[in-house]
Design a protein around this motif. Sequence first.
Motif, short mmCIF file in Angstrom:
data_model
loop_
_atom_site.label_atom_id
_atom_site.label_comp_id
_atom_site.label_asym_id
_atom_site.label_seq_id
_atom_site.Cartn_x
_atom_site.Cartn_y
_atom_site.Cartn_z
N GLU A 1 0.79 -1.22 0.00
CA GLU A 1 0.00 0.00 0.00
C GLU A 1 0.83 1.28 0.00
O GLU A 1 0.46 2.25 -0.64
CB GLU A 1 -0.94 0.01 1.22
CG GLU A 1 -2.07 -0.98 1.13
CD GLU A 1 -3.12 -0.57 0.12
OE1 GLU A 1 -3.46 0.62 0.05
OE2 GLU A 1 -3.60 -1.46 -0.62
N ASP A 2 1.91 1.31 0.75
CA ASP A 2 2.68 2.55 0.91
C ASP A 2 4.18 2.26 0.95
O ASP A 2 4.86 2.53 1.95
CB ASP A 2 2.23 3.26 2.20
CG ASP A 2 2.70 4.71 2.28
OD1 ASP A 2 3.15 5.26 1.25
OD2 ASP A 2 2.63 5.29 3.37
N GLN B 1 -1.94 8.96 0.24
CA GLN B 1 -2.04 8.43 -1.11
C GLN B 1 -1.53 9.46 -2.10
O GLN B 1 -1.97 10.61 -2.09
CB GLN B 1 -3.48 8.04 -1.43
CG GLN B 1 -3.62 7.24 -2.68
CD GLN B 1 -5.05 6.75 -2.84
OE1 GLN B 1 -5.99 7.32 -2.28
NE2 GLN B 1 -5.22 5.70 -3.60
N ALA C 1 -6.47 8.20 0.74
CA ALA C 1 -5.98 7.25 1.75
C ALA C 1 -4.87 7.85 2.59
O ALA C 1 -4.08 8.67 2.13
CB ALA C 1 -5.50 5.97 1.07
N ARG C 2 -4.80 7.41 3.87
CA ARG C 2 -3.83 7.94 4.82
C ARG C 2 -3.18 6.81 5.61
O ARG C 2 -3.78 5.77 5.84
CB ARG C 2 -4.49 8.89 5.83
CG ARG C 2 -5.16 10.10 5.21
CD ARG C 2 -4.14 11.11 4.71
NE ARG C 2 -4.76 12.28 4.16
CZ ARG C 2 -5.07 12.44 2.88
NH1 ARG C 2 -4.81 11.48 2.02
NH2 ARG C 2 -5.63 13.55 2.44
N GLN D 1 -2.67 2.89 4.34
CA GLN D 1 -3.52 3.56 3.35
C GLN D 1 -5.02 3.33 3.55
O GLN D 1 -5.71 2.78 2.70
CB GLN D 1 -3.08 3.17 1.94
CG GLN D 1 -1.69 3.65 1.59
CD GLN D 1 -1.60 5.17 1.51
OE1 GLN D 1 -2.15 5.77 0.60
NE2 GLN D 1 -0.91 5.79 2.45
#
Length: 168
Positions: free
Chosen positions: A38-39, A46, A52-53, A57
Amino acid sequence: MTLTEIRERAIAPALALLPARMSGPLADLMLLAITRQEDPDQRRRQWPTGPARGLWQFERGGGVAGVLIHTASRQHALAVCAARGVQPDAGAVHTAMEHDDILAAAFARLLLWTDPGPLPPAGEVSRAWELYLRTWRPGAYSNGAPEQRSALRRKWSINYAMAMEAIK
């Protein structure tokens, strides 16, 4: 941060806020693989302007709201919010996740907890992929062309292998 550092600084303290049955190497493995998926650049937002955070995310109306209302996770989520000093509403949690890796890790584990099945055994890459798809529901996969889906699945295999190495 390395995966080992994420495990030590975010995942371990997050799991300490949750019941012991939610902890263990299989939980660590899934959480590490998912954050890589995701990250991978650890932007915690994002890129470049998505909703997203956090390292996992989360979207406010998706994963955050889901964890806050799901019967399997709600009480645990409320306890985590209290421990982290965050109002237990989707907006506040979503905002805080960008800067609170422990909160983000706890919610990530709780999202996995909402799935009715057990965590897949270590090395079961395909089963782990299916769990990730069920719980995170990545739009790039569900909306992607076949080539894009294949690329995301290959990326998962690499990220899962990295996570396996980190938990040894």
